[in-house]
Enzyme design. Structure first.
Site, mmCIF file in Angstrom:
data_model
loop_
_atom_site.group_PDB
_atom_site.id
_atom_site.type_symbol
_atom_site.label_atom_id
_atom_site.label_comp_id
_atom_site.label_asym_id
_atom_site.label_seq_id
_atom_site.Cartn_x
_atom_site.Cartn_y
_atom_site.Cartn_z
ATOM 1 N N LYS A 150 0.154 -20.487 4.266
ATOM 2 C CA LYS A 150 -0.339 -20.807 5.403
ATOM 3 C C LYS A 150 -0.531 -19.470 6.348
ATOM 4 O O LYS A 150 0.163 -18.616 6.304
ATOM 5 C CB LYS A 150 0.061 -22.031 6.115
ATOM 6 C CG LYS A 150 1.126 -21.762 7.011
ATOM 7 C CD LYS A 150 1.703 -23.177 7.722
ATOM 8 C CE LYS A 150 0.941 -23.078 9.154
ATOM 9 N NZ LYS A 150 1.731 -22.370 10.193
ATOM 10 N N ASP A 202 -3.364 -0.924 -4.057
ATOM 11 C CA ASP A 202 -4.294 -1.043 -2.927
ATOM 12 C C ASP A 202 -5.061 -2.114 -3.425
ATOM 13 O O ASP A 202 -5.706 -2.308 -4.436
ATOM 14 C CB ASP A 202 -4.891 0.208 -3.303
ATOM 15 C CG ASP A 202 -6.192 0.168 -1.982
ATOM 16 O OD1 ASP A 202 -6.707 -0.800 -1.623
ATOM 17 O OD2 ASP A 202 -6.694 1.364 -1.726
ATOM 18 N N LEU A 203 -5.184 -3.167 -2.644
ATOM 19 C CA LEU A 203 -5.542 -4.602 -3.106
ATOM 20 C C LEU A 203 -7.360 -4.514 -3.080
ATOM 21 O O LEU A 203 -7.690 -5.190 -3.996
ATOM 22 C CB LEU A 203 -5.622 -5.532 -1.900
ATOM 23 C CG LEU A 203 -4.078 -5.841 -1.526
ATOM 24 C CD1 LEU A 203 -3.910 -6.883 -0.563
ATOM 25 C CD2 LEU A 203 -3.442 -6.493 -2.930
ATOM 26 N N LYS A 250 12.029 -28.834 3.418
ATOM 27 C CA LYS A 250 12.941 -29.192 4.148
ATOM 28 C C LYS A 250 13.617 -30.313 3.490
ATOM 29 O O LYS A 250 13.328 -31.228 3.039
ATOM 30 C CB LYS A 250 12.571 -29.435 5.451
ATOM 31 C CG LYS A 250 12.066 -28.137 6.334
ATOM 32 C CD LYS A 250 11.865 -28.319 7.748
ATOM 33 C CE LYS A 250 11.224 -27.321 8.528
ATOM 34 N NZ LYS A 250 12.113 -26.280 8.873
ATOM 35 N N LYS A 268 5.650 -25.319 21.988
ATOM 36 C CA LYS A 268 6.403 -23.915 21.995
ATOM 37 C C LYS A 268 7.192 -24.051 23.402
ATOM 38 O O LYS A 268 6.348 -24.904 24.329
ATOM 39 C CB LYS A 268 5.652 -22.748 21.908
ATOM 40 C CG LYS A 268 4.932 -22.618 20.680
ATOM 41 C CD LYS A 268 5.742 -21.785 19.637
ATOM 42 C CE LYS A 268 4.896 -21.401 18.509
ATOM 43 N NZ LYS A 268 5.805 -21.266 17.008
ATOM 44 N N ARG A 320 0.696 -1.223 0.038
ATOM 45 C CA ARG A 320 0.142 0.123 0.024
ATOM 46 C C ARG A 320 0.771 1.385 -0.055
ATOM 47 O O ARG A 320 0.484 2.290 -0.460
ATOM 48 C CB ARG A 320 -0.893 -0.120 1.212
ATOM 49 C CG ARG A 320 -2.079 -1.034 1.249
ATOM 50 C CD ARG A 320 -2.691 -0.424 2.502
ATOM 51 N NE ARG A 320 -3.716 0.469 2.368
ATOM 52 C CZ ARG A 320 -4.939 0.584 2.389
ATOM 53 N NH1 ARG A 320 -5.552 -0.725 2.390
ATOM 54 N NH2 ARG A 320 -5.750 1.523 2.387
ATOM 55 N N HIS A 352 1.869 -29.109 8.931
ATOM 56 C CA HIS A 352 3.418 -29.672 9.006
ATOM 57 C C HIS A 352 3.356 -31.027 9.535
ATOM 58 O O HIS A 352 3.932 -31.736 8.732
ATOM 59 C CB HIS A 352 4.271 -28.600 10.015
ATOM 60 C CG HIS A 352 4.329 -27.298 9.682
ATOM 61 N ND1 HIS A 352 4.096 -26.797 8.111
ATOM 62 C CD2 HIS A 352 4.487 -26.222 10.351
ATOM 63 C CE1 HIS A 352 4.260 -25.605 8.413
ATOM 64 N NE2 HIS A 352 4.419 -25.042 9.498
ATOM 65 N N GLU A 406 9.733 -27.067 19.622
ATOM 66 C CA GLU A 406 10.361 -25.722 19.518
ATOM 67 C C GLU A 406 10.806 -25.172 21.075
ATOM 68 O O GLU A 406 9.776 -25.226 21.983
ATOM 69 C CB GLU A 406 9.606 -24.779 18.959
ATOM 70 C CG GLU A 406 9.039 -24.965 17.417
ATOM 71 C CD GLU A 406 8.164 -23.708 16.907
ATOM 72 O OE1 GLU A 406 8.929 -23.092 16.156
ATOM 73 O OE2 GLU A 406 6.950 -23.795 16.982
ATOM 74 N N ASP A 442 -1.552 -24.587 14.043
ATOM 75 C CA ASP A 442 -0.535 -23.918 13.505
ATOM 76 C C ASP A 442 0.702 -24.886 13.070
ATOM 77 O O ASP A 442 1.462 -24.728 12.276
ATOM 78 C CB ASP A 442 0.293 -23.084 14.823
ATOM 79 C CG ASP A 442 1.283 -22.287 14.280
ATOM 80 O OD1 ASP A 442 1.179 -21.637 13.077
ATOM 81 O OD2 ASP A 442 2.283 -22.249 15.029
#
Ligand code: BG6
Length: 482
Positions: A142, A86-87, A176, A334, A43, A234, A210, A229
């Site tokens: 994603k 501007d979308l 990966k 996490k 934008r 994954h 993680e 997530d």
């Protein structure tokens, strides 16, 4: 082959943190096809030169070995352009079309690195502007939807504008190198395939751990949670790679058909099995790498009283002849004890032992990160003599970073190059993605009805004890407890 690569969301985090550095690596390695232009659109009103200066500053935050020198950046920057878009404005898409039309590249890749709620509007506008011709591809990041319904709605709009083979849905885990090696291990070698089944395998564990917390993404994360997530995409993609039948060719659809069959064979959850077979947790304050860290509720932008899960462990089965009865355990979280992503294939014990002591069964560890490698755990005799010698665990250790020191390509670099080349093998087809949502949906529903099952775990641990109990119930232990 000339190409134009357009980043929608050209000033966003994903673009400067992941995509531009990955492209720069491809450029540095001489892998970017010549004759390419990279266009960032967003934008803000700025010139090509202002954008390049801004990007150069951002590159200072990239890991040192991946940072360009001034001279390298100057050469890379010659490929980079910026346009204001501007979308919501149809004429801005027309302007983009004329810019692309200036030289009619052989391939145009439109990378939607924006918030996913903008995907439908962008796709509709691209269609209206005629920016959907066969040489144009669209890359979608994603999270593709929040649940089955929203994913279907995104796919409906995408399909109304683009053919399925123009749509490149990214799951960066598929890029990966270790995942490529999993394919190579299974389908390039004859050694393991006869053992790759219920008769020889006791259980399979996929861990995506993680040590980082949610950082500054607290608001996004709180709307998402670990199941959406990491598991829906994954972890399930890795599971399909482990469990799929050998495809008849290396064509994208031959591979994706087999992956889809695995997703369709996953044991569906019921409200009762969600309670029994899925553990969710949220981290409390603790210590990670010797440093005190806050609990999830105290992270920036996390709403008070959040019930969002930062850890999931679950047990499932693939209901077919190859895998019937073999537990597949998936786990992610996490603020766990280490950054450690791996797949562990635990083989059955020897049917009859002539050696004294408790003999650990064989296992194959496919290491995704931090190292990229393979370990095959065996038993061996030390050769110390005596009639009742006990066996000792040893392992064959293959380190791919050492074996191929110069040729390694990062996940985003690989996927961007594949999108430019039109290779769909490592991208997720819409039916796979929807099937993955269909499978997690009963978990989301059960959790929506019952907010009580969330368990606390200390930052720096391996998650709630209930995750160990889940595996212990079948007589097994997680890999780090073995
Ligand atoms: C992303 C998740 O898809 O993957 C993040 O949204 C997560 O929450 C990241 O940290 C992990 O990726 P990697 O490649 O660092 O394991």
């Amino acid at each position: 082959m000339s190409f134009d690569l357009v980043f929608f969301g050209g000033t966003g985090d994903l673009t400067w943190r992941k995509l531009m550095p990955a492209l720069f690596q491809a450029f540095r390695h001489g892998k970017l096809p010549p004759g390419g232009r990279i266009l960032a659109v967003a934008r803000d009103d700025q010139s090509d030169e202002q954008y390049r200066v801004w990007l150069k500053e951002r590159f200072q935050e990239v890991d040192t070995p991946k940072r360009p020198s001034d001279e390298e950046f100057a050469r890379f920057a010659e490929l980079i352009f910026y346009r204001r878009v501007d979308l919501s404005q149809p004429e801005h898409y027309q302007r983009l079309k004329s810019w692309l039309g200036e030289r009619n590249a052989d391939t145009v890749v439109l990378y939607l690195a924006t918030s996913p709620h903008l995907f439908p509007v962008i796709c509709e506008q691209l269609g209206a502007a005629g920016l959907n011709e066969p040489h144009i591809r669209v890359v979608l990041e994603k999270p593709l939807g929040h649940d089955l319904k929203s994913a279907q709605e995104i796919n409906r709009v995408v399909r109304s504008v683009f053919d399925e083979n123009q749509a490149f849905r990214i799951d960066h885990y598929l890029g990966k190198p270790s995942v490529q090696n999993l394919m190579a291990l299974r389908f390039g070698n004859a050694l393991f395939e006869p053992l790759w089944r219920r008769e020889s395998i006791a259980n399979i564990q996929i861990t995506l751990a993680e040590s980082i917390g949610v950082g500054t993404r607290g608001d996004f994360y709180d709307r998402t949670g670990a199941l959406r997530d990491m598991i829906q995409n994954h972890a399930l993609q890795l599971l399909t790679m482990i469990a799929m039948e050998p495809p008849s060719t290396s064509d994208a659809d031959a591979i994706r058909d087999e992956k889809l069959k695995v997703l369709r064979s996953l044991k569906p959850f019921t409200p009762e099995t969600v309670v029994r077979d899925v553990v969710r947790g949220q981290y409390r304050a603790g210590n990670v790498d010797g440093k005190a860290v806050p609990g999830y509720p105290d992270e920036v932008k996390v709403p008070p009283g959040s019930r969002c899960e930062t850890f999931v462990a679950l047990r499932t089965e693939v209901q077919n002849w190859r895998w019937a009865g073999v537990p597949f355990y998936l786990r992610t979280g996490k603020r766990l004890a280490a950054r450690d992503a791996e797949i562990v294939v635990n083989f059955r014990p020897a049917p009859h032992s002539i050696f004294p002591g408790e003999n650990q069964p064989n296992k194959l560890v496919i290491k995704l990160q931090p190292e990229d490698g393979l370990e095959l755990h065996l038993l061996a005799a030390k050769g110390t003599g005596g009639q009742h010698e006990t066996l000792s665990p040893v392992f064959l250790d293959l380190d791919f970073d050492k074996a191929f020191p110069t040729e390694r390509v990062g996940a985003y670099e690989r996927l961007l190059l594949d999108a430019i080349a039109g290779r769909l093998n490592l991208f997720v087809r819409s039916d796979e993605q929807e099937q993955a949502w269909r499978w997690v949906e009963p978990i989301l529903e059960a959790w929506g009805r019952d907010g009580n099952g969330l368990r606390g775990y200390n930052a720096g641990s391996w998650g709630p004890p209930a995750a160990s109990a889940l595996v212990a119930r079948d007589g097994f232990t997680w890999s780090e407890e073995q």
